[in-house]
Design a protein around this motif. Structure first.
Motif, short mmCIF file in Angstrom:
data_model
loop_
_atom_site.label_atom_id
_atom_site.label_comp_id
_atom_site.label_asym_id
_atom_site.label_seq_id
_atom_site.Cartn_x
_atom_site.Cartn_y
_atom_site.Cartn_z
N ILE A 155 0.83 -1.21 0.00
CA ILE A 155 0.00 0.00 0.00
C ILE A 155 0.87 1.26 0.00
N VAL A 156 1.89 1.27 0.84
CA VAL A 156 2.80 2.42 0.90
C VAL A 156 3.54 2.59 -0.42
N LEU A 157 4.00 1.48 -0.99
CA LEU A 157 4.69 1.54 -2.28
C LEU A 157 3.76 2.01 -3.39
N ALA A 158 2.49 1.57 -3.34
CA ALA A 158 1.52 2.02 -4.35
C ALA A 158 1.34 3.53 -4.28
N GLY A 159 1.32 4.07 -3.06
CA GLY A 159 1.22 5.51 -2.92
C GLY A 159 2.43 6.24 -3.46
N ALA A 160 3.61 5.75 -3.12
CA ALA A 160 4.85 6.39 -3.59
C ALA A 160 4.97 6.30 -5.11
N ILE A 161 4.63 5.15 -5.68
CA ILE A 161 4.69 4.98 -7.14
C ILE A 161 3.76 5.98 -7.82
N THR A 162 2.57 6.14 -7.28
CA THR A 162 1.63 7.11 -7.86
C THR A 162 2.20 8.52 -7.80
N GLY A 163 2.90 8.83 -6.71
CA GLY A 163 3.42 10.17 -6.54
C GLY A 163 4.63 10.51 -7.39
N VAL A 164 5.51 9.53 -7.64
CA VAL A 164 6.81 9.87 -8.24
C VAL A 164 7.02 9.32 -9.65
N CYS A 165 6.28 8.30 -10.07
CA CYS A 165 6.61 7.65 -11.34
C CYS A 165 6.31 8.51 -12.56
N GLY A 166 5.32 9.40 -12.46
CA GLY A 166 5.06 10.30 -13.57
C GLY A 166 6.26 11.18 -13.87
N GLY A 167 6.88 11.72 -12.81
CA GLY A 167 8.08 12.54 -13.00
C GLY A 167 9.25 11.74 -13.50
N MET A 168 9.36 10.48 -13.06
CA MET A 168 10.44 9.62 -13.55
C MET A 168 10.30 9.38 -15.05
N LEU A 169 9.08 9.08 -15.50
CA LEU A 169 8.85 8.86 -16.93
C LEU A 169 9.11 10.12 -17.74
N ARG A 170 8.72 11.27 -17.20
CA ARG A 170 8.99 12.55 -17.86
C ARG A 170 10.48 12.74 -18.07
N ASP A 171 11.25 12.54 -17.01
CA ASP A 171 12.70 12.75 -17.10
C ASP A 171 13.35 11.76 -18.07
N LEU A 172 12.88 10.53 -18.09
CA LEU A 172 13.42 9.54 -19.01
C LEU A 172 13.12 9.93 -20.46
N LEU A 173 11.90 10.39 -20.73
CA LEU A 173 11.54 10.82 -22.08
C LEU A 173 12.36 12.03 -22.51
N CYS A 174 12.74 12.87 -21.54
CA CYS A 174 13.51 14.07 -21.83
C CYS A 174 15.02 13.85 -21.68
N ASN A 175 15.42 12.58 -21.54
CA ASN A 175 16.83 12.20 -21.48
C ASN A 175 17.55 12.88 -20.32
N GLU A 176 16.91 12.87 -19.15
CA GLU A 176 17.52 13.42 -17.95
C GLU A 176 17.52 12.36 -16.86
N ILE A 177 18.45 12.49 -15.91
CA ILE A 177 18.44 11.60 -14.75
C ILE A 177 17.21 11.93 -13.92
N PRO A 178 16.34 10.95 -13.64
CA PRO A 178 15.12 11.24 -12.88
C PRO A 178 15.41 11.94 -11.56
N LEU A 179 14.55 12.91 -11.23
CA LEU A 179 14.70 13.70 -10.01
C LEU A 179 14.78 12.81 -8.77
N VAL A 180 13.99 11.74 -8.75
CA VAL A 180 13.94 10.89 -7.55
C VAL A 180 15.22 10.10 -7.35
N LEU A 181 16.07 10.04 -8.38
CA LEU A 181 17.35 9.34 -8.25
C LEU A 181 18.49 10.28 -7.93
#
Length: 209
Positions: free
Chosen positions: A116-142
């Motif tokens: 449940i906690v992981l589901a919440g965190a994934i919902t919160g951060v994965c959109g930004g991770m995908l954005r950064d990957l599409l824009c060829n940047e190191i994801p902010l969360v990393l």
């Protein structure tokens, strides 16, 4: 919470479009990156949990909202730099709101507390991770920012409050207020994790001959 969700996906779509503009994308690219930023976290969560139909399929207006937000960002780009602080605040609210929404999906499915906690965190951060990957940047969360860790803490607090008998609405308000405050303090006071560089992996032994 639904109104906050709509505000959050609008702001996330606009922020994704701004990143796309900095990478020289056309309007189609901006719409794609904007939609992925806003809806990607929930999509990844639903796929991992087997929660169908996906939220943007059952509510197709979400797609049109994010595309419209991305196009709006492109139209008013010269003025958006004056709204940077507002975007940071909305992004912080969105992070916590998405986290709570993700936790609620996990609760509805009856999965274990860590999931449940992981589901919440994934919902919160994965959109930004995908954005950064599409824009060829190191994801902010990393990188060094306190972002994913705040989402994890918010999800854990939300679950703990409900376990202690706090109603979901009250728990949501408490987590929104505390999570938002911590995220904004982290930005203002530059709270960061250590960033590792190539020098940190240098053993100093030199090459073998």
């Amino acid at each position: 919470m639904h109104t906050l969700y709509l505000i959050a996906i609008t702001a996330e779509a606009m922020s994704g479009a701004l990143v796309g503009m900095r990478r020289g994308m056309d309007r189609f690219g901006l719409c794609l990156v904007g939609a992925v930023t806003a809806l990607g976290g929930g999509t990844v969560r639903d796929v991992l949990l087997g929660h169908y139909p996906l939220s943007w399929i059952s509510h197709s207006n979400y797609v049109f909202i994010t595309i419209g937000a991305a196009l709006l960002a492109a139209a008013i780009a010269p003025w958006l730099r004056y709204l940077q602080k507002l975007f940071l605040a909305i992004d912080a609210l969105g992070l916590i709101a998405f986290t709570i929404i993700g936790c609620n999906v996990g609760l509805e499915l009856g999965v274990s507390a860590p999931v449940i906690v992981l589901a919440g965190a994934i919902t919160g951060v994965c959109g930004g991770m995908l954005r950064d990957l599409l824009c060829n940047e190191i994801p902010l969360v990393l990188r060094q920012d306190l972002y994913a860790s705040i989402a994890l803490a918010a999800g854990a607090l939300y679950l703990l409050l409900q376990h202690c008998g706090v109603t979901p609405d009250t728990a949501s308000l408490i987590v929104l207020a505390s999570g938002f405050s911590i995220r904004m303090l982290a930005i203002r006071l530059r709270w960061q994790f250590k960033v590792f560089s190539a020098a940190d992996t240098d053993t100093g032994t030199g090459g073998a001959h």
